[in-house]
Design an enzyme around this catalytic site. Structure first.
Site, PDB file in Angstrom:
ATOM      1  N   ASP A   7       5.933   7.415  -0.641  1.00  0.00           N
ATOM      2  CA  ASP A   7       5.361   6.116  -0.967  1.00  0.00           C
ATOM      3  C   ASP A   7       4.305   5.763   0.087  1.00  0.00           C
ATOM      4  OD1 ASP A   7       5.323   3.384  -2.168  1.00  0.00           O
ATOM      5  OD2 ASP A   7       6.113   2.855  -0.195  1.00  0.00           O
ATOM      6  N   TYR A   9       2.558   2.282   0.440  1.00  0.00           N
ATOM      7  CA  TYR A   9       2.562   0.913   0.953  1.00  0.00           C
ATOM      8  C   TYR A   9       3.942   0.527   1.486  1.00  0.00           C
ATOM      9  CZ  TYR A   9      -1.861   0.803  -1.504  1.00  0.00           C
ATOM     10  OH  TYR A   9      -3.136   1.101  -1.940  1.00  0.00           O
ATOM     11  N   ARG A  41       2.542 -10.205  -0.251  1.00  0.00           N
ATOM     12  CA  ARG A  41       3.267  -8.963  -0.521  1.00  0.00           C
ATOM     13  C   ARG A  41       4.371  -9.184  -1.552  1.00  0.00           C
ATOM     14  NH1 ARG A  41       3.476  -3.605  -1.346  1.00  0.00           N
ATOM     15  NH2 ARG A  41       5.306  -2.594  -0.405  1.00  0.00           N
ATOM     16  N   SER A 118       2.388   6.559  -5.479  1.00  0.00           N
ATOM     17  CA  SER A 118       2.247   5.129  -5.197  1.00  0.00           C
ATOM     18  C   SER A 118       1.846   4.344  -6.432  1.00  0.00           C
ATOM     19  CB  SER A 118       1.180   4.942  -4.106  1.00  0.00           C
ATOM     20  OG  SER A 118       0.901   3.574  -3.896  1.00  0.00           O
ATOM     21  N   ASN A 119       2.160   3.056  -6.410  1.00  0.00           N
ATOM     22  CA  ASN A 119       1.670   2.134  -7.429  1.00  0.00           C
ATOM     23  C   ASN A 119       0.166   1.900  -7.316  1.00  0.00           C
ATOM     24  OD1 ASN A 119       4.059   1.608  -8.804  1.00  0.00           O
ATOM     25  ND2 ASN A 119       4.578  -0.173  -7.563  1.00  0.00           N
TER      26      ASN A 119
END
Length: 223
Positions: A7, A9, A41, A118-119
């Site tokens: 991942d 972030y 966030r 990741s998104n």
């Protein structure tokens, strides 16, 4: 050897490093900077979940922008468009966590395929990987954008396995986000949780297969 999916972030790069830019642009007390950052966030993640659940996909850069607008409005802050752009662009310059390059390098040298999963949409991930000095140590950067949804949707983890040309259980997610680990494990992927805060695991979804407290410890465990 496995396909290791990091991942980005909160795992390889510190999302809270946006606080320096927030403080510089907004010129408000540190306590307010921290509150804006935390709200930004939290809403970024919430909006990604909502987008997926409503089947109304928007790229992560757009989701991040909507979340910033909410966070600013929540504290009665109304910077102009140029200032908002400067704040949002901090996501291209997040600080890597200590040991990020070391862990990626050691795992790659051990023979693993080392990628980001990741998104983030592809362009923002490529910019960040380059700016954070991570790009030379990665075999690929994989984005949830390819399947037009967000983690923890199983489709994202399945996409990684397809891209790596490996069975799902021959891939491992490494994430500091407990919800991400729970989702990947639930989908059938092996997992390592980088639990820097010594939090309890999620009570919905799969529990982590392995748990460490730092990125170099991931390399210690898997090299």
């Amino acid at each position: 050897m496995a396909g290791l999916c990091f991942d980005m972030y909160g795992t390889l790069c510190d999302t809270s490093s946006v606080r320096a830019r927030l403080g510089e642009v907004l010129d408000v007390p540190d306590r307010l900077v921290a509150a804006v950052d935390e709200t930004w966030r939290r809403k970024q993640l919430q909006y990604s979940y909502q987008s997926a659940q409503m089947d109304d996909y928007e790229p992560f850069w757009t989701v991040t922008s909507h979340a910033l607008d909410y966070a600013l409005a929540a504290y009665d802050l109304d910077p102009d468009a140029e200032a908002r752009d400067r704040i949002r662009d901090a996501y291209d310059h997040l600080e890597p966590f200590p040991g990020a390059v070391e862990a990626l390098t050691r795992l790659s040298e051990a023979g693993h395929d080392v990628v980001v999963l990741s998104n983030g949409d592809p362009a923002m991930l490529e910019r960040l990987a380059a700016n954070a000095g991570l790009a030379p140590h990665l075999d690929d950067v994989l984005s949830a954008d390819a399947v037009r949804t967000f983690k923890p949707d199983p489709a994202v983890y399945e996409h990684a396995a397809e891209a790596l040309d490996r069975p799902l259980d021959d891939c491992r997610l490494i994430s500091s986000n407990a919800w991400d680990v729970a989702g990947a494990g639930n989908a059938g992927m092996a997992t390592t949780w980088v639990n820097r805060s010594r939090d309890p695991p999620e009570t919905i979804g799969a529990r982590p297969d392995r748990e460490v407290s730092t990125l170099p410890a991931v390399a210690d465990d898997l090299s």
